[in-house]
Scaffold this motif. Structure first.
Motif, PDB file in Angstrom:
ATOM      1  N   ALA A  48       0.836  -1.209   0.000  1.00 31.12           N
ATOM      2  CA  ALA A  48       0.000   0.000   0.000  1.00 31.12           C
ATOM      3  C   ALA A  48       0.867   1.255   0.000  1.00 31.12           C
ATOM      4  O   ALA A  48       0.624   2.195  -0.775  1.00 31.12           O
ATOM      5  CB  ALA A  48      -0.940  -0.002   1.197  1.00 31.12           C
ATOM      6  N   SER A  49       1.887   1.285   0.823  1.00 37.65           N
ATOM      7  CA  SER A  49       2.762   2.446   0.900  1.00 37.65           C
ATOM      8  C   SER A  49       3.581   2.613  -0.383  1.00 37.65           C
ATOM      9  O   SER A  49       3.777   3.728  -0.869  1.00 37.65           O
ATOM     10  CB  SER A  49       3.688   2.318   2.114  1.00 37.65           C
ATOM     11  OG  SER A  49       4.466   3.472   2.279  1.00 37.65           O
ATOM     12  N   PHE A  50       4.026   1.505  -0.954  1.00 40.71           N
ATOM     13  CA  PHE A  50       4.776   1.536  -2.213  1.00 40.71           C
ATOM     14  C   PHE A  50       3.895   2.118  -3.320  1.00 40.71           C
ATOM     15  O   PHE A  50       4.331   2.973  -4.099  1.00 40.71           O
ATOM     16  CB  PHE A  50       5.250   0.130  -2.567  1.00 40.71           C
ATOM     17  CG  PHE A  50       5.950   0.026  -3.889  1.00 40.71           C
ATOM     18  CD1 PHE A  50       7.209   0.566  -4.068  1.00 40.71           C
ATOM     19  CD2 PHE A  50       5.355  -0.625  -4.960  1.00 40.71           C
ATOM     20  CE1 PHE A  50       7.863   0.464  -5.294  1.00 40.71           C
ATOM     21  CE2 PHE A  50       5.994  -0.738  -6.179  1.00 40.71           C
ATOM     22  CZ  PHE A  50       7.256  -0.185  -6.345  1.00 40.71           C
ATOM     23  N   THR A  51       2.644   1.685  -3.385  1.00 41.82           N
ATOM     24  CA  THR A  51       1.712   2.192  -4.386  1.00 41.82           C
ATOM     25  C   THR A  51       1.478   3.688  -4.203  1.00 41.82           C
ATOM     26  O   THR A  51       1.458   4.449  -5.178  1.00 41.82           O
ATOM     27  CB  THR A  51       0.383   1.414  -4.319  1.00 41.82           C
ATOM     28  OG1 THR A  51       0.653   0.028  -4.528  1.00 41.82           O
ATOM     29  CG2 THR A  51      -0.602   1.893  -5.365  1.00 41.82           C
ATOM     30  N   GLU A  52       1.304   4.125  -2.958  1.00 40.86           N
ATOM     31  CA  GLU A  52       1.150   5.557  -2.678  1.00 40.86           C
ATOM     32  C   GLU A  52       2.371   6.336  -3.168  1.00 40.86           C
ATOM     33  O   GLU A  52       2.242   7.424  -3.733  1.00 40.86           O
ATOM     34  CB  GLU A  52       0.976   5.799  -1.174  1.00 40.86           C
ATOM     35  CG  GLU A  52      -0.335   5.334  -0.611  1.00 40.86           C
ATOM     36  CD  GLU A  52      -0.341   5.342   0.915  1.00 40.86           C
ATOM     37  OE1 GLU A  52       0.650   5.787   1.540  1.00 40.86           O
ATOM     38  OE2 GLU A  52      -1.348   4.891   1.483  1.00 40.86           O
ATOM     39  N   ALA A  53       3.556   5.792  -2.944  1.00 45.61           N
ATOM     40  CA  ALA A  53       4.784   6.460  -3.375  1.00 45.61           C
ATOM     41  C   ALA A  53       4.833   6.597  -4.893  1.00 45.61           C
ATOM     42  O   ALA A  53       5.240   7.643  -5.414  1.00 45.61           O
ATOM     43  CB  ALA A  53       6.015   5.706  -2.865  1.00 45.61           C
ATOM     44  N   LEU A  54       4.419   5.562  -5.620  1.00 38.80           N
ATOM     45  CA  LEU A  54       4.396   5.653  -7.082  1.00 38.80           C
ATOM     46  C   LEU A  54       3.488   6.790  -7.534  1.00 38.80           C
ATOM     47  O   LEU A  54       3.822   7.538  -8.457  1.00 38.80           O
ATOM     48  CB  LEU A  54       3.944   4.333  -7.706  1.00 38.80           C
ATOM     49  CG  LEU A  54       4.909   3.162  -7.609  1.00 38.80           C
ATOM     50  CD1 LEU A  54       4.284   1.918  -8.230  1.00 38.80           C
ATOM     51  CD2 LEU A  54       6.239   3.467  -8.265  1.00 38.80           C
TER      52      LEU A  54
END
Length: 172
Positions: free
Chosen positions: A13-19
């Motif tokens: 979830a955090s990785f997706t937000e960063a993208l």
């Protein structure tokens, strides 16, 4: 305290937000690593982060033709993805000119907090373990922040090729 970890679905979830942050912060992102991840992997209704992570981990031992093996680590604090660093195990002609042994980025909302400097410092022992004595780390001449990160980690300017500054950074 942030640390380097192997990519993990736990931070999906955090990785997706960063993208999404990268995309919003830079309209040219389509031509970058972030754009590649989005174009190649991100598909609704799939476990695309797990697929991406499997591909990243696979590059450590088997890179496609024309590429070199690379170890990608994530800079994370708890369940928050802050950035990534890629350590290329060796250089090809292109990487010797422009890309270097190590590339990194920090998500826009986590910038200007010392993460890049700490992340590069934490990655240098990993590079040493791969047999890299002095890592080539490059940046654009106009990227003052990245120049400071490299210099804070002991980087010594080797030369400039076009708009690319080439630094050698001791790994031990």
């Amino acid at each position: 305290m942030p640390e380097l970890i192997d990519p993990t679905p736990r931070l999906a979830a955090s990785f997706t937000e960063a993208l999404h942050e990268f995309t919003a912060a830079d309209p040219e992102v389509a031509h970058s690593w972030t754009g590649m991840v989005i174009d190649r992997f991100q598909r609704p209704g799939t476990d695309w982060v797990a697929e991406y992570i499997a591909a990243e981990l696979g590059w450590r031992t088997a890179a496609p033709d024309g590429f070199v093996p690379v170890t990608t680590l994530w800079w994370a604090e708890g369940d928050t993805y802050l950035g990534r660093i890629s350590i290329r195990h060796r250089l090809n002609e292109h990487l010797a000119r422009i890309g270097g042994h190590i590339g990194y980025d920090v998500r826009p909302s986590a910038r200007r907090r010392g993460h890049s400097t700490a992340m590069l410092a934490a990655a240098l022992p990993h590079a040493a373990a791969l047999g890299i004595d002095r890592a080539l780390v490059t940046c654009d001449a106009s990227n003052t922040a990245s120049r400071k990160v490299i210099e804070r980690n002991g980087g010594v300017l080797e030369d400039q090729r076009g708009t690319t500054l080439r630094y050698l950074v001791p790994t031990a």
